[in-house]
Design a protein around this motif. Structure first.
Motif, short mmCIF file in Angstrom:
data_model
loop_
_atom_site.label_atom_id
_atom_site.label_comp_id
_atom_site.label_asym_id
_atom_site.label_seq_id
_atom_site.Cartn_x
_atom_site.Cartn_y
_atom_site.Cartn_z
N ILE A 23 -68.30 34.50 -23.95
CA ILE A 23 -69.49 35.06 -23.30
C ILE A 23 -70.53 33.95 -23.20
O ILE A 23 -71.09 33.53 -24.21
N PRO A 24 -70.78 33.42 -22.02
CA PRO A 24 -71.66 32.25 -21.92
C PRO A 24 -73.14 32.63 -21.87
O PRO A 24 -73.69 32.91 -20.81
N PHE A 25 -73.78 32.68 -23.03
CA PHE A 25 -75.23 32.83 -23.03
C PHE A 25 -75.84 31.82 -23.99
O PHE A 25 -75.20 31.36 -24.93
N ASP A 26 -77.07 31.46 -23.74
CA ASP A 26 -77.76 30.45 -24.54
C ASP A 26 -78.75 31.11 -25.48
O ASP A 26 -79.33 32.15 -25.16
N LEU A 27 -78.95 30.49 -26.62
CA LEU A 27 -79.96 30.94 -27.57
C LEU A 27 -81.06 29.90 -27.64
O LEU A 27 -80.78 28.71 -27.79
N ALA A 28 -82.30 30.36 -27.51
CA ALA A 28 -83.44 29.46 -27.64
C ALA A 28 -83.64 29.09 -29.11
O ALA A 28 -83.20 29.83 -30.01
N PRO A 29 -84.27 27.95 -29.41
CA PRO A 29 -84.53 27.59 -30.81
C PRO A 29 -85.28 28.69 -31.54
O PRO A 29 -86.29 29.21 -31.05
N GLY A 30 -84.76 29.09 -32.68
CA GLY A 30 -85.39 30.14 -33.47
C GLY A 30 -85.01 31.55 -33.07
O GLY A 30 -85.36 32.51 -33.76
N GLU A 31 -84.30 31.72 -31.95
CA GLU A 31 -83.89 33.05 -31.52
C GLU A 31 -82.79 33.57 -32.43
O GLU A 31 -81.87 32.83 -32.79
N PRO A 32 -82.87 34.84 -32.85
CA PRO A 32 -81.83 35.36 -33.73
C PRO A 32 -80.48 35.43 -33.02
O PRO A 32 -80.41 35.49 -31.80
N ALA A 33 -79.44 35.41 -33.81
CA ALA A 33 -78.09 35.48 -33.26
C ALA A 33 -77.88 36.78 -32.51
O ALA A 33 -78.46 37.82 -32.85
N ARG A 34 -77.05 36.73 -31.47
CA ARG A 34 -76.72 37.93 -30.69
C ARG A 34 -75.31 38.37 -31.02
O ARG A 34 -74.42 37.55 -31.28
N LYS A 35 -75.13 39.66 -31.02
CA LYS A 35 -73.80 40.20 -31.26
C LYS A 35 -72.91 39.87 -30.07
O LYS A 35 -73.32 39.97 -28.92
N MET A 36 -71.68 39.48 -30.34
CA MET A 36 -70.71 39.23 -29.28
C MET A 36 -69.53 40.16 -29.47
O MET A 36 -69.03 40.33 -30.57
N SER A 37 -69.14 40.79 -28.39
CA SER A 37 -68.07 41.79 -28.45
C SER A 37 -66.98 41.42 -27.46
O SER A 37 -67.23 41.26 -26.27
N VAL A 38 -65.76 41.23 -27.95
CA VAL A 38 -64.64 40.86 -27.09
C VAL A 38 -64.05 42.13 -26.47
O VAL A 38 -63.82 43.12 -27.16
N TYR A 39 -63.81 42.09 -25.16
CA TYR A 39 -63.24 43.24 -24.46
C TYR A 39 -62.22 42.72 -23.46
O TYR A 39 -62.56 41.98 -22.54
N VAL A 40 -60.99 43.06 -23.65
CA VAL A 40 -59.91 42.52 -22.83
C VAL A 40 -59.33 43.64 -21.96
O VAL A 40 -59.02 44.72 -22.46
N THR A 41 -59.21 43.38 -20.67
CA THR A 41 -58.58 44.34 -19.77
C THR A 41 -57.42 43.65 -19.05
O THR A 41 -57.36 42.42 -18.96
N ALA A 42 -56.49 44.44 -18.54
CA ALA A 42 -55.32 43.88 -17.87
C ALA A 42 -55.73 43.20 -16.57
O ALA A 42 -56.61 43.69 -15.85
N PRO A 43 -55.13 42.07 -16.22
CA PRO A 43 -55.51 41.36 -14.99
C PRO A 43 -55.13 42.15 -13.74
O PRO A 43 -54.15 42.89 -13.70
N ASN A 44 -55.98 41.97 -12.71
CA ASN A 44 -55.81 42.60 -11.40
C ASN A 44 -55.68 44.11 -11.50
O ASN A 44 -54.89 44.73 -10.79
N ARG A 45 -56.46 44.70 -12.37
CA ARG A 45 -56.54 46.15 -12.49
C ARG A 45 -57.99 46.57 -12.67
O ARG A 45 -58.80 45.83 -13.22
N TYR A 46 -58.30 47.78 -12.17
CA TYR A 46 -59.58 48.41 -12.48
C TYR A 46 -59.48 49.10 -13.84
O TYR A 46 -58.45 49.69 -14.17
N ALA A 47 -60.56 49.03 -14.62
CA ALA A 47 -60.57 49.66 -15.93
C ALA A 47 -61.95 50.23 -16.21
O ALA A 47 -62.96 49.73 -15.69
N LEU A 48 -62.00 51.26 -17.02
CA LEU A 48 -63.28 51.77 -17.50
C LEU A 48 -63.83 50.81 -18.55
O LEU A 48 -63.09 50.04 -19.17
N ALA A 49 -65.14 50.86 -18.74
CA ALA A 49 -65.79 50.05 -19.77
C ALA A 49 -66.17 50.94 -20.94
O ALA A 49 -66.93 51.91 -20.77
N PHE A 50 -65.64 50.63 -22.13
CA PHE A 50 -65.98 51.36 -23.34
C PHE A 50 -66.77 50.43 -24.27
O PHE A 50 -66.43 49.25 -24.41
#
Length: 461
Positions: free
Chosen positions: A4-31
């Motif tokens: 997940i490409p996001f930047d943190l500014a100096p002093g900014e608290p860490a952000r939660k990162m959540s991995v979500y994998v879906t099958a390629p070339n398919r539509y999927a719901l987001a949970f």
């Protein structure tokens, strides 16, 4: 999986990162991580913009009236929304207001739908025109508002000319440079359809000009060049019927914008633009050519008009290509097209090919995306020849980087959960997915809200 490409500014608290994998070339719901299905509301004709933090804002929109059967009749919709909601692609959650908004929220002053919106510099978002409700009837508005994440509330320009000169809807809005936004075409007062207006949050309406042709229900692509770019208006309709051309509006970062009757001359070398004051000294340079600042009209192949076409830019073999996909060939919006046209921006000509969509569709959602590391387009939704929304999707992909190669077509391996959609939004996400949400479905013979949110995953490189 993707980072997940996001930047943190100096002093900014860490952000939660959540991995979500879906099958390629398919539509999927987001949970989300708690197993709750993400939704973006039931709005039709909402605007969507991507913010610098990669979150997506959904702005305004309407709901179909119960029993409505005509998706292209604006009387089919009501309950216009003031909401600016936020989708976090990392956590796959939707909030009723942006996380950075103040206690009053970043709400529109009036509910509206079929508006124009675009993200400018430092995340400033401008929202212009659209329909508001006057009594229970839709009415075009000239209202312009903007939200600045550093302030957190919806604002209006304090300039004397704070709003558009002409009320308009079914127009397009494009960020050019330095928070200058171009609003083009649209239905409304007669002048709206054949004019553009330039707007800035501090200075308000600063300029306007005449288009080469009146149009609404068109698509717009912004092709950026060194020192400026091209705003390309694709198809649409006017009182004479479907429009069978592109209108190319050149601009530079000095504020020059093409308009009908403008005799000003600039110049171009390769992809770089120069004002008239510098052109005399550059005439001997290889690749030099003069630019007259009037809109350039390019007829579509076959001179077949297209109402509500899909359009997007892809870069293939180092050159920008403009793809025109689907649309309706009649203003009643009953004749969907399967045509695919490819315009080479550098050579200023159309590329010959025999490729068509597998399914004719008007009003499709078209997004440029990566497909195995190559250029690709995802084409979703829209309305077919039977007047029903289409749940299927297609991908046009260039299999290699050779600029002479042509795209190949393949199906998305499943239909969208909960069916196809019209007047929906589709945006590429930082996770690599494409997000499709909102709009209306007509698969049950009436116009119903499409509350589902779908993610599409391209094939990995």
């Amino acid at each position: 999986a993707r980072s997940i490409p996001f930047d943190l500014a100096p002093g900014e608290p860490a952000r939660k990162m959540s991995v979500y994998v879906t099958a390629p070339n398919r539509y999927a719901l987001a949970f989300d991580d708690d197993g709750v299905t993400a939704k973006a509301g039931t709005r039709v004709g909402a605007a969507a913009v991507v913010m610098p933090d990669h979150n997506v804002l959904f702005i305004g929109g309407a709901e179909p009236h119960q029993g409505a059967t005509e998706p292209f009749n604006m009387a089919s919709y009501g309950n216009y929304s003031k909401t600016v909601a936020e989708y976090d692609p990392n956590l796959r959650t939707t909030s009723p207001q942006p996380s950075w908004s103040g206690l009053s929220g970043a709400r529109l002053s009036k509910g509206r739908a079929f508006t124009g919106a675009a993200t400018g510099d430092q995340g400033l978002v401008a929202i212009a025109g659209g329909y508001i409700l006057v009594g229970d009837q839709p009415k075009e508005t000239n209202l312009v508002e903007f939200v600045d994440p550093t302030v957190g509330t919806m604002q209006k320009s304090t300039a004397v000319k704070a709003n558009l000169e002409h009320a308009r809807a079914h127009h397009t809005m494009t960020h050019l440079f330095n928070n200058y936004f171009l609003v083009a075409g649209g239905v409304g007062a007669e002048q709206a359809a054949y004019t553009w207006e330039l707007w800035h949050p501090k200075h308000g309406r600063v300029d306007n000009g005449e288009l080469g042709q009146a149009r609404w229900n068109h698509a717009t692509v912004n092709v950026r060049l060194d020192g400026g770019g091209l705003v390309v208006l694709v198809g649409g309709e006017n009182d004479n019927g479907p429009i069978a051309n592109l209108e190319i509006i050149r601009y530079d970062n000095a504020g020059n914008i093409a308009y009908k009757g403008n005799g000003k001359v600039g110049c171009q070398i390769g992809q770089s633009l120069y004002p008239a004051s510098k052109c005399a000294a550059l005439k001997s340079k290889a690749g030099y050519k003069d630019i007259v600042w009037t809109p350039v009209i390019k007829e579509l192949p076959g001179k077949v008009g297209r109402v509500l076409p899909g359009a997007a830019q892809v870069v293939h073999g180092g050159r920008p290509l403009l793809a025109v996909v689907g649309g309706f060939t009649d203003t009643d919006k009953t004749q969907a097209s399967a045509r695919v046209e490819l315009y080479d921006v550098q050579s200023e000509g159309w590329l010959g090919h025999s490729l068509q969509l597998e399914t004719a569709r008007g009003g499709p959602q078209v997004v440029a995306t990566g497909e195995g590391g190559s250029a690709a387009l995802l084409i979703s939704g829209g309305v077919g020849a039977d007047a029903k929304t289409i749940g299927s999707g297609e991908v046009l992909a260039w299999p290699d980087s050779d600029k002479a190669s042509k795209p190949v077509r393949k199906r998305v391996l499943n239909d969208q959960p909960k069916g196809g959609r019209i007047f929906a939004v589709a945006v590429p996400l930082s996770t690599g997915h494409v997000l499709l949400t909102g709009g209306a479905t007509t698969e049950k013979n009436d116009v119903s809200p499409h509350a589902g949110l779908s993610l599409w995953q391209p094939n990995a490189p």
